[in-house]
Design an enzyme around this catalytic site. Structure first.
Site, mmCIF file in Angstrom:
data_model
loop_
_atom_site.group_PDB
_atom_site.id
_atom_site.type_symbol
_atom_site.label_atom_id
_atom_site.label_comp_id
_atom_site.label_asym_id
_atom_site.label_seq_id
_atom_site.Cartn_x
_atom_site.Cartn_y
_atom_site.Cartn_z
ATOM 1 N N GLU A 94 48.712 14.694 8.620
ATOM 2 C CA GLU A 94 49.151 16.063 8.298
ATOM 3 C C GLU A 94 48.543 17.079 9.259
ATOM 4 O O GLU A 94 49.222 17.995 9.726
ATOM 5 C CB GLU A 94 48.769 16.396 6.854
ATOM 6 C CG GLU A 94 49.616 15.685 5.834
ATOM 7 C CD GLU A 94 51.103 15.913 6.078
ATOM 8 O OE1 GLU A 94 51.511 17.076 6.219
ATOM 9 O OE2 GLU A 94 51.844 14.927 6.166
ATOM 10 N N HIS A 129 50.409 17.216 12.486
ATOM 11 C CA HIS A 129 51.616 18.054 12.489
ATOM 12 C C HIS A 129 51.246 19.513 12.799
ATOM 13 O O HIS A 129 51.958 20.199 13.534
ATOM 14 C CB HIS A 129 52.313 18.019 11.121
ATOM 15 C CG HIS A 129 53.198 16.822 10.892
ATOM 16 N ND1 HIS A 129 54.218 16.470 11.749
ATOM 17 C CD2 HIS A 129 53.238 15.915 9.882
ATOM 18 C CE1 HIS A 129 54.836 15.388 11.272
ATOM 19 N NE2 HIS A 129 54.256 15.019 10.138
ATOM 20 N N GLU A 173 57.208 12.434 13.645
ATOM 21 C CA GLU A 173 56.455 11.515 12.784
ATOM 22 C C GLU A 173 55.593 10.577 13.618
ATOM 23 O O GLU A 173 54.430 10.322 13.298
ATOM 24 C CB GLU A 173 57.422 10.696 11.919
ATOM 25 C CG GLU A 173 57.950 11.449 10.727
ATOM 26 C CD GLU A 173 56.814 11.962 9.872
ATOM 27 O OE1 GLU A 173 56.136 11.153 9.223
ATOM 28 O OE2 GLU A 173 56.574 13.168 9.883
HETATM 29 ZN ZN LIG Z 1 54.656 13.501 8.893
#
Ligand SMILES: [Zn+2]
Length: 272
Positions: free
Chosen positions: A145, A148, A202
């Site tokens: 996280e 990101h 991702e």
């Molecule tokens: Zn992700």
């Protein structure tokens, strides 16, 4: 040339002038190097400030409902793991040392976690309880996280959205930017947090997250056990996390291939 054509031409040239190719993070041992198109009027600071508003709203509402967990042993665990991961973030981008990082644990059955622009982390107890997460697995998910946020995937998605809006509406949108920050905060929340991440994003978050966790002294193999647990529960009712983090079949293979690159970092890292 009609007025509309003039506006379109103006819009297109402003759009080109308003975009820049950047790389928000340095490659690290895992070597994430893709260049990103960002809308320069939408600065990192602006997006971080806008997101901070919507984050404070979420945390404030959780506080009022009495579901903000600041005292349990899980709250202390989440806090301690976040502290160790955040200390490693400047490896990828030095300016993150100045971010106003925050971490909050919310009591909820939701299987979810996120880190918004500027380092605003929310973890839900459902994720820890239902998946019986170890510290290493919490670090794997939180590292992902945080990655990101460091890569500014939210700002990148917004830049794309603004590009499309501008092409549709001409220069007016550009001139109106920044006037209604609350509406923009919702837009950031929407584009940054609720839309599914692309497969490329991702993959970047997996790789950078893996390295952050290893550098912070958490076993990178936990990324594999985490995604195995995640795909097991998604057989029944898919966790919220999976809707914004679509897992591809190649995810575990890519993680496995990257583990040898970060293992030396883990072995040399302080484990507390
Ligand atoms: Zn992700």
């Amino acid at each position: 040339m009609s007025k509309r054509q003039v506006l379109c031409a103006l819009g297109a040239s402003l759009l080109i002038a308003g975009c820049q190719s950047v790389n928000t993070t340095s490659g690290g041992a895992v070597g994430v190097e893709r260049s990103q198109w960002m809308f320069s009027m939408l600065s990192t600071d602006e997006v971080n400030q806008m997101y901070a508003q919507s984050y404070q709203k979420t945390v404030g509402e959780a506080g009022k409902k009495g579901v903000l967990d600041q005292t349990s042993s899980d709250a202390r665990r989440v806090d301690a793991i976040a502290t160790r991961l955040i200390a490693q973030a400047p490896t990828f981008r030095p300016d993150s040392a100045q971010w106003k990082w925050e971490v909050n644990l919310i009591k909820s059955d939701e299987l979810n976690a996120n880190c918004g622009p500027g380092g605003k982390i929310i973890f839900y107890t459902g994720l820890i309880d239902k998946l019986k997460l170890t510290d290493d697995e919490i670090a794997a998910i939180m590292g992902h996280e945080i990655a990101h946020a460091l890569r500014e995937h939210g700002r990148e998605a917004m830049s794309k959205a603004y590009g499309i809006e501008m092409a549709k509406q001409g220069a007016g949108v550009l001139l109106g930017l920044g006037q209604d920050t609350l509406a923009l905060a919702d837009t950031v929340a929407n584009y940054g947090m609720t839309l599914p991440n692309s497969r490329a994003n991702e993959n970047e978050a997996d790789l950078i997250g893996l390295e952050l966790a290893a550098r912070a002294g958490y076993n990178p193999n936990a990324a594999i056990t985490l995604w195995n647990k995640m795909s097991k529960v998604s057989g029944g009712s898919p966790p919220e996390f999976m809707s914004t983090h679509p897992a591809s079949s190649s995810r575990i293979e890519a993680l496995q291939a990257a583990i040898p690159k970060v293992m030396p970092l883990y072995l040399n890292a302080k484990k507390s």
